[in-house]
Design an enzyme around this catalytic site. Sequence first.
Site, PDB file in Angstrom:
ATOM      1  N   LYS A 148      90.103  78.179  28.295  1.00  0.00           N
ATOM      2  CA  LYS A 148      91.531  78.372  28.535  1.00  0.00           C
ATOM      3  C   LYS A 148      92.117  77.088  29.152  1.00  0.00           C
ATOM      4  CE  LYS A 148      94.926  79.384  31.558  1.00  0.00           C
ATOM      5  NZ  LYS A 148      95.806  78.457  30.956  1.00  0.00           N
ATOM      6  N   GLY A 179      92.155  77.950  42.757  1.00  0.00           N
ATOM      7  CA  GLY A 179      90.700  77.931  42.968  1.00  0.00           C
ATOM      8  C   GLY A 179      90.246  79.052  43.888  1.00  0.00           C
ATOM      9  N   GLU A 224      98.362  67.802  49.291  1.00  0.00           N
ATOM     10  CA  GLU A 224      98.291  67.068  48.027  1.00  0.00           C
ATOM     11  C   GLU A 224      99.644  67.106  47.327  1.00  0.00           C
ATOM     12  OE1 GLU A 224      95.935  68.655  44.699  1.00  0.00           O
ATOM     13  OE2 GLU A 224      95.022  66.672  44.620  1.00  0.00           O
ATOM     14  N   SER A 275      94.258  73.545  41.106  1.00  0.00           N
ATOM     15  CA  SER A 275      94.733  73.491  42.484  1.00  0.00           C
ATOM     16  C   SER A 275      93.869  74.358  43.402  1.00  0.00           C
ATOM     17  CB  SER A 275      96.181  73.973  42.534  1.00  0.00           C
ATOM     18  OG  SER A 275      96.229  75.317  42.140  1.00  0.00           O
ATOM     19  N   GLU A 293      86.457  72.674  41.061  1.00  0.00           N
ATOM     20  CA  GLU A 293      86.887  71.326  41.442  1.00  0.00           C
ATOM     21  C   GLU A 293      88.376  71.420  41.724  1.00  0.00           C
ATOM     22  OE1 GLU A 293      85.077  68.881  42.147  1.00  0.00           O
ATOM     23  OE2 GLU A 293      83.191  69.466  41.201  1.00  0.00           O
ATOM     24  N   CYS A 301      93.088  63.861  40.711  1.00  0.00           N
ATOM     25  CA  CYS A 301      92.522  64.461  41.925  1.00  0.00           C
ATOM     26  C   CYS A 301      91.826  63.396  42.771  1.00  0.00           C
ATOM     27  CB  CYS A 301      91.553  65.568  41.557  1.00  0.00           C
ATOM     28  SG  CYS A 301      90.390  65.061  40.306  1.00  0.00           S
TER      29      CYS A 301
HETATM   30  P1  NDP Z   1      96.588  74.955  38.606  1.00  0.00           P
HETATM   31  O1  NDP Z   1      95.667  75.472  39.616  1.00  0.00           O
HETATM   32  O2  NDP Z   1      97.993  75.398  38.638  1.00  0.00           O
HETATM   33  O3  NDP Z   1      96.059  75.317  37.160  1.00  0.00           O
HETATM   34  C1  NDP Z   1      94.747  75.045  36.744  1.00  0.00           C
HETATM   35  C2  NDP Z   1      94.371  76.016  35.662  1.00  0.00           C
HETATM   36  O4  NDP Z   1      94.286  77.338  36.217  1.00  0.00           O
HETATM   37  C3  NDP Z   1      95.411  76.094  34.543  1.00  0.00           C
HETATM   38  O5  NDP Z   1      94.755  76.275  33.314  1.00  0.00           O
HETATM   39  C4  NDP Z   1      96.190  77.326  34.923  1.00  0.00           C
HETATM   40  O6  NDP Z   1      96.836  77.924  33.830  1.00  0.00           O
HETATM   41  C5  NDP Z   1      95.087  78.214  35.449  1.00  0.00           C
HETATM   42  N1  NDP Z   1      95.558  79.347  36.248  1.00  0.00           N
HETATM   43  C6  NDP Z   1      96.722  79.463  36.932  1.00  0.00           C
HETATM   44  N2  NDP Z   1      96.785  80.688  37.532  1.00  0.00           N
HETATM   45  C7  NDP Z   1      95.647  81.332  37.212  1.00  0.00           C
HETATM   46  C8  NDP Z   1      95.120  82.611  37.520  1.00  0.00           C
HETATM   47  N3  NDP Z   1      95.792  83.484  38.270  1.00  0.00           N
HETATM   48  N4  NDP Z   1      93.920  82.954  37.030  1.00  0.00           N
HETATM   49  C9  NDP Z   1      93.223  82.080  36.277  1.00  0.00           C
HETATM   50  N5  NDP Z   1      93.677  80.864  35.939  1.00  0.00           N
HETATM   51  C10 NDP Z   1      94.861  80.478  36.411  1.00  0.00           C
HETATM   52  O7  NDP Z   1      96.470  73.367  38.627  1.00  0.00           O
HETATM   53  P2  NDP Z   1      97.255  72.317  37.723  1.00  0.00           P
HETATM   54  O8  NDP Z   1      97.048  72.565  36.270  1.00  0.00           O
HETATM   55  O9  NDP Z   1      98.638  72.251  38.232  1.00  0.00           O
HETATM   56  O10 NDP Z   1      96.439  70.972  38.031  1.00  0.00           O
HETATM   57  C11 NDP Z   1      96.707  70.212  39.121  1.00  0.00           C
HETATM   58  C12 NDP Z   1      95.690  70.474  40.211  1.00  0.00           C
HETATM   59  O11 NDP Z   1      94.367  70.304  39.743  1.00  0.00           O
HETATM   60  C13 NDP Z   1      95.829  69.502  41.361  1.00  0.00           C
HETATM   61  O12 NDP Z   1      95.863  70.210  42.567  1.00  0.00           O
HETATM   62  C14 NDP Z   1      94.586  68.621  41.273  1.00  0.00           C
HETATM   63  O13 NDP Z   1      94.156  68.105  42.471  1.00  0.00           O
HETATM   64  C15 NDP Z   1      93.603  69.531  40.666  1.00  0.00           C
HETATM   65  N6  NDP Z   1      92.591  68.767  39.956  1.00  0.00           N
HETATM   66  C16 NDP Z   1      91.341  68.652  40.500  1.00  0.00           C
HETATM   67  C17 NDP Z   1      90.364  67.912  39.904  1.00  0.00           C
HETATM   68  C18 NDP Z   1      88.994  67.825  40.487  1.00  0.00           C
HETATM   69  O14 NDP Z   1      88.061  67.557  39.745  1.00  0.00           O
HETATM   70  N7  NDP Z   1      88.815  68.044  41.764  1.00  0.00           N
HETATM   71  C19 NDP Z   1      90.622  67.179  38.657  1.00  0.00           C
HETATM   72  C20 NDP Z   1      91.942  67.381  38.154  1.00  0.00           C
HETATM   73  C21 NDP Z   1      92.875  68.152  38.790  1.00  0.00           C
HETATM   74  P3  NDP Z   1      98.368  77.576  33.438  1.00  0.00           P
HETATM   75  O15 NDP Z   1      98.679  76.225  33.969  1.00  0.00           O
HETATM   76  O16 NDP Z   1      98.351  77.626  31.973  1.00  0.00           O
HETATM   77  O17 NDP Z   1      99.183  78.648  34.040  1.00  0.00           O
END
Ligand code: NDP
Length: 475
Positions: free
Chosen positions: A169, A227, A377, A223, A244, A278
């Site tokens: 997903k 997470g 962040e 995020s 992550e 990140c």
């Molecule tokens: P989000 O947490 O908003 O989304 C990440 C994924 O989770 C998306 O596919 C999102 O779907 C999905 N998601 C959202 N809500 C749910 C839920 N209730 N249940 C299951 N899945 C869900 O993060 P972003 O996409 O905004 O990415 C940015 C964040 O990712 C930053 O905080 C960054 O630091 C972190 N990040 C960390 C990395 C690491 O390796 N540590 C690397 C890259 C990014 P959808 O968006 O389609 O709603």
Amino acid sequence: MNKNFVAGHWVDGEAYENRNPSDVSDLIGVYAHADVATTEAAIAAAQGASHEWAHATIQKRFDVLDFIGSELLARKDELGALLSREEGKTLAEGVGEVARAGHIFKYHAHQALQPNGEVVPSVRAGLQVQVTREPVGVIGIITPWNFPMAIPAWKIAPALAHGNTVVFKPAELVPGCAWALAEIISRSGLPAGAFNLTMGAGSRVGQTLLNDSRVSALSFTGSTTTGRNVARAAAHRMVPVQLEMGGKNPMVVLNDADLDLAVNCAVQSAFYSTGQRCTAASRIIVTRGVYAAFCDLLVRRTLELRVGHALAADTQIGPVVDPRQLEQDLRYIEIGRSEGATLACGGAPVRRPTEGHFLAPAVFVDCDNRMRICREEIFGPVASVIPAEDYDEALAIANDTPFGLSSGICTTSLRHAAHFQRHAQAGMVMVNAPTAGVDYHVPFGGVKGSSLGGREQGQAAREFFTKVKTTYIAA
Ligand code: NDP
């Protein structure tokens, strides 16, 4: 319309559009939203294919992964352009990311050929012990928008290499890259159902993956807030989880640093990929002896950065990914000002010939690590420079954060570099190098609030994507 991929078939769904953040008049494509029923069908298909894929020969696994890696590498320019058009990083960064995804698949093709266990002598007479690794089952993979090829690759490749099946997903903002990757995977020779793509909202598609008892493990990047939700669901079902999450990565600059190198590292770490990494350095901690000179040079270099359309040849900083993220960046600029930090440059929307979400990279100086801009962040092109009296104070500030992904130091002192390596509370340490930019064949991950569960990438990935069985054989 580009559809979801379930049980070896392309499956319809409610149509949604994605647009180019460099030019909102540019429609990239129309994609099918998966609903709960489609997601459940994908999980059932992955479960149905589990036995066949778990027992496929390692030659077959190698061939499938090698095929995917080869095609990604062969099409890196075309797919890199798609990535830049969709996510907004520069073309060079987009092409580089697709190449990295290709290398990741090829690396894990070879991982499939590695020994998957060991024979150990028993402490008891007449017994032999074998410790072997087996696939976990169906892996639910949930990814963010900021590395739309590399992050899916570094989860999907080891999952498949070790004999698991996948429901993938992607983030809603980047269906184009996810679909292109899935289309390649669909032709790789995998049995139907071993890989499934379900595009759509996290609250619907993601949540279904979290809750379904047929999903044996969850691998998530995103995020911290989401997470935590993933971890809760995994704990409730008692399945392995790999998270992550965010970072608030520090870069320390000491009096003895090569100033030019330090400023280059800071600019790259804070602003490349529009700060949407990140591993981006968002806290630059500088000791007093070079503080004024460093700030001066950093501001000068930042003002020289060319912000523009991601596909333009001379662009160094592309747009912010979408209006919501731009709003968040601007909100934090206001928060920084109201907290008393000095905005030395940038921080305002920029107009370009095309309508996009452009933001001038921002440098805050005279920051205090207790400010919200130094603790939370932002995930945009915003750097906070914090003065420190000496190395000890700089290290203490660097570690004073709930996160612990990447941590950097610029110094010519071997003693300080070695001390920092040992005492930085981070999963990755960079000496005289940017905090972002990592290799694909070594572990990636953090400590504290940045990561939970087994490390990703390199051989370490095997830990999460296999389960261990210990067998005793009476000889
Ligand atoms: P989000 O947490 O908003 O989304 C990440 C994924 O989770 C998306 O596919 C999102 O779907 C999905 N998601 C959202 N809500 C749910 C839920 N209730 N249940 C299951 N899945 C869900 O993060 P972003 O996409 O905004 O990415 C940015 C964040 O990712 C930053 O905080 C960054 O630091 C972190 N990040 C960390 C990395 C690491 O390796 N540590 C690397 C890259 C990014 P959808 O968006 O389609 O709603």
